[in-house]
Design a protein around this motif. Structure first.
Motif, mmCIF file in Angstrom:
data_model
loop_
_atom_site.group_PDB
_atom_site.id
_atom_site.type_symbol
_atom_site.label_atom_id
_atom_site.label_comp_id
_atom_site.label_asym_id
_atom_site.label_seq_id
_atom_site.Cartn_x
_atom_site.Cartn_y
_atom_site.Cartn_z
ATOM 1 N N GLU A 1 0.831 -1.200 0.000
ATOM 2 C CA GLU A 1 0.000 0.000 0.000
ATOM 3 C C GLU A 1 0.868 1.253 0.000
ATOM 4 O OE1 GLU A 1 -0.051 -2.357 2.213
ATOM 5 O OE2 GLU A 1 -2.065 -3.175 2.515
ATOM 6 N N LYS A 2 0.254 2.367 -0.383
ATOM 7 C CA LYS A 2 0.958 3.635 -0.353
ATOM 8 C C LYS A 2 1.275 3.981 1.094
ATOM 9 C CE LYS A 2 0.610 8.469 -1.813
ATOM 10 N NZ LYS A 2 -0.250 9.499 -2.466
ATOM 11 N N GLY A 3 2.528 4.328 1.366
ATOM 12 C CA GLY A 3 2.940 4.585 2.735
ATOM 13 C C GLY A 3 3.374 3.293 3.410
ATOM 14 N N ARG A 4 3.689 3.381 4.664
ATOM 15 C CA ARG A 4 4.186 2.225 5.411
ATOM 16 C C ARG A 4 3.037 1.518 6.117
ATOM 17 N NH1 ARG A 4 8.950 0.248 7.319
ATOM 18 N NH2 ARG A 4 9.022 -0.647 9.419
ATOM 19 N N HIS A 5 2.923 0.222 5.868
ATOM 20 C CA HIS A 5 1.905 -0.596 6.525
ATOM 21 C C HIS A 5 2.536 -1.965 6.825
ATOM 22 C CE1 HIS A 5 -2.608 -1.672 6.885
ATOM 23 N NE2 HIS A 5 -1.883 -2.501 7.622
ATOM 24 N N ILE A 6 2.707 -2.228 8.112
ATOM 25 C CA ILE A 6 3.380 -3.455 8.530
ATOM 26 C C ILE A 6 2.364 -4.554 8.810
ATOM 27 C CG2 ILE A 6 4.940 -4.484 10.221
ATOM 28 C CD1 ILE A 6 6.232 -2.420 8.410
ATOM 29 N N TYR A 7 2.668 -5.742 8.297
ATOM 30 C CA TYR A 7 1.905 -6.948 8.609
ATOM 31 C C TYR A 7 2.774 -7.856 9.460
ATOM 32 C CZ TYR A 7 -1.386 -5.428 5.038
ATOM 33 O OH TYR A 7 -2.295 -4.705 4.312
ATOM 34 N N TYR A 8 2.142 -8.492 10.449
ATOM 35 C CA TYR A 8 2.889 -9.270 11.440
ATOM 36 C C TYR A 8 2.521 -10.748 11.355
ATOM 37 C CZ TYR A 8 3.349 -4.561 13.351
ATOM 38 O OH TYR A 8 3.593 -3.218 13.509
ATOM 39 N N THR A 9 3.537 -11.570 11.247
ATOM 40 C CA THR A 9 3.336 -13.021 11.349
ATOM 41 C C THR A 9 3.530 -13.407 12.800
ATOM 42 O OG1 THR A 9 4.166 -13.355 9.109
ATOM 43 C CG2 THR A 9 4.110 -15.278 10.559
ATOM 44 N N LEU A 10 2.602 -14.184 13.337
ATOM 45 C CA LEU A 10 2.579 -14.471 14.775
ATOM 46 C C LEU A 10 2.720 -15.962 15.057
ATOM 47 C CD1 LEU A 10 -0.493 -12.202 15.667
ATOM 48 C CD2 LEU A 10 1.923 -11.554 15.680
ATOM 49 N N PRO B 1 1.408 -19.412 21.945
ATOM 50 C CA PRO B 1 2.280 -19.691 23.103
ATOM 51 C C PRO B 1 3.076 -20.987 22.976
ATOM 52 C CG PRO B 1 0.154 -18.871 23.844
ATOM 53 C CD PRO B 1 0.038 -19.093 22.373
ATOM 54 N N ASP B 2 2.614 -21.924 22.150
ATOM 55 C CA ASP B 2 3.339 -23.179 21.957
ATOM 56 C C ASP B 2 4.379 -23.064 20.855
ATOM 57 O OD1 ASP B 2 1.807 -24.420 23.942
ATOM 58 O OD2 ASP B 2 0.233 -24.941 22.495
ATOM 59 N N GLY B 3 4.518 -21.877 20.261
ATOM 60 C CA GLY B 3 5.513 -21.679 19.214
ATOM 61 C C GLY B 3 5.034 -22.032 17.827
ATOM 62 N N ARG B 4 3.772 -22.396 17.668
ATOM 63 C CA ARG B 4 3.242 -22.747 16.352
ATOM 64 C C ARG B 4 2.743 -21.492 15.641
ATOM 65 N NH1 ARG B 4 -0.788 -27.412 18.384
ATOM 66 N NH2 ARG B 4 -1.240 -25.652 19.773
ATOM 67 N N ARG B 5 3.056 -21.445 14.371
ATOM 68 C CA ARG B 5 2.687 -20.263 13.586
ATOM 69 C C ARG B 5 1.166 -20.148 13.484
ATOM 70 N NH1 ARG B 5 1.244 -18.867 8.453
ATOM 71 N NH2 ARG B 5 2.114 -16.926 7.585
ATOM 72 N N ILE B 6 0.663 -18.925 13.697
ATOM 73 C CA ILE B 6 -0.763 -18.658 13.561
ATOM 74 C C ILE B 6 -1.057 -18.336 12.096
ATOM 75 C CG2 ILE B 6 -2.636 -17.078 14.208
ATOM 76 C CD1 ILE B 6 -1.284 -16.720 16.908
ATOM 77 N N SER B 7 -2.070 -18.980 11.543
ATOM 78 C CA SER B 7 -2.416 -18.774 10.136
ATOM 79 C C SER B 7 -2.824 -17.325 9.894
ATOM 80 C CB SER B 7 -3.560 -19.716 9.741
ATOM 81 O OG SER B 7 -3.938 -19.505 8.406
ATOM 82 N N GLY B 8 -2.346 -16.771 8.757
ATOM 83 C CA GLY B 8 -2.687 -15.396 8.400
ATOM 84 C C GLY B 8 -1.712 -14.394 9.004
ATOM 85 N N GLU B 9 -2.077 -13.129 8.880
ATOM 86 C CA GLU B 9 -1.225 -12.055 9.380
ATOM 87 C C GLU B 9 -2.063 -11.040 10.150
ATOM 88 O OE1 GLU B 9 2.318 -11.453 6.139
ATOM 89 O OE2 GLU B 9 0.299 -10.804 5.538
ATOM 90 N N LEU B 10 -1.434 -10.405 11.117
ATOM 91 C CA LEU B 10 -2.071 -9.322 11.855
ATOM 92 C C LEU B 10 -1.760 -8.020 11.128
ATOM 93 C CD1 LEU B 10 -3.590 -8.342 14.429
ATOM 94 C CD2 LEU B 10 -1.329 -8.060 15.494
ATOM 95 N N GLY B 11 -2.805 -7.266 10.759
ATOM 96 C CA GLY B 11 -2.591 -6.059 9.970
ATOM 97 C C GLY B 11 -2.635 -4.772 10.758
#
Length: 222
Positions: free
Chosen positions: A46-55, A58-68
């Motif tokens: 997107e125009k400008g800065r927009h960070i998406y976070y992969t999470l 607590p057990d260390g397993r990747r959460i599906s999708g991204e936090l926007g």
């Protein structure tokens, strides 16, 4: 045209609200609130800065999708806070991975569907208005219709029934021009113009065959 453009714009918002409504509903119905950890960052296109976070959970397993959205962020602001790798954040995730994780304050299915219903109604109304049959124009153009001025037409018809050598010897084009001058600025329809130009001495003479069946119209006494 304007209504169609407006319907297209509101329709796009409706699709966006549908996606938001689906996400909020899924997370509200079966979402799990967890304390997640940021494991990677991605800068969006997107125009400008927009960070998406992969999470990760607590057990260390990747959460599906991204936090926007990071806590404390405001849409459109240029100085929004940003998370870092290793930082913790509370989110609601979908155990089945259908939708992205979201912050707890973003999960409000009721408000989202109310907004969706509003945009749906607006879109439906705009489409109905844009697709309705066009009606006759009013205002100046509508006022100029000679048929709407029966008194004026009757006065001219009475004038044309008086014996007049020029009128009786005039051809159809001359009569039409004369009638149009008398009616100006009113505009007669083709049918009314043909009727008036055929009037001689109190009767309507036979007119040109307008039905293509080879029959002339009979004289009609006034």
């Amino acid at each position: 045209m304007v209504l169609l453009v407006a319907a297209w714009v509101v329709g796009a918002l409706l699709m966006f609200m549908s996606a938001m409504g689906l996400s909020s509903t899924v997370l509200a119905q079966r979402g799990e609130q967890v304390e997640a950890t940021v494991i990677s960052l991605r800068d969006g296109t997107e125009k400008g800065r927009h960070i998406y976070y992969t999470l990760a959970d607590p057990d260390g397993r990747r959460i599906s999708g991204e936090l926007g959205t990071w806590p404390g962020s405001t849409v459109g602001a240029s100085d929004n806070p940003e998370g870092r790798v290793g930082q913790s954040v509370t989110v609601i995730r979908d155990p089945k991975g259908l939708v992205d994780p979201r912050l707890p304050e973003e999960v409000d299915a009721e408000a989202t569907w109310i907004a969706w219903l509003f945009f749906f109604v607006v879109t439906a109304v705009l489409c109905a208005l844009a697709g309705r049959p066009r009606v006759a124009r009013r205002g100046w153009q509508g006022w100029r219709r000679a048929e709407a001025h029966a008194g004026r037409v009757e006065l001219i018809r009475h004038h044309l029934t008086r014996p007049d050598e020029w009128w009786q010897n005039a051809d159809r084009e001359q009569r039409a021009a004369y009638v149009q001058d008398l009616l100006a600025p009113l505009r007669p329809s083709d049918k009314l113009l043909a009727e008036l130009t055929s009037t001689i001495g109190g009767v309507v003479t036979a007119t040109d065959d307008s039905n293509g069946d080879g029959r002339d119209e009979a004289e009609v006494d006034k």
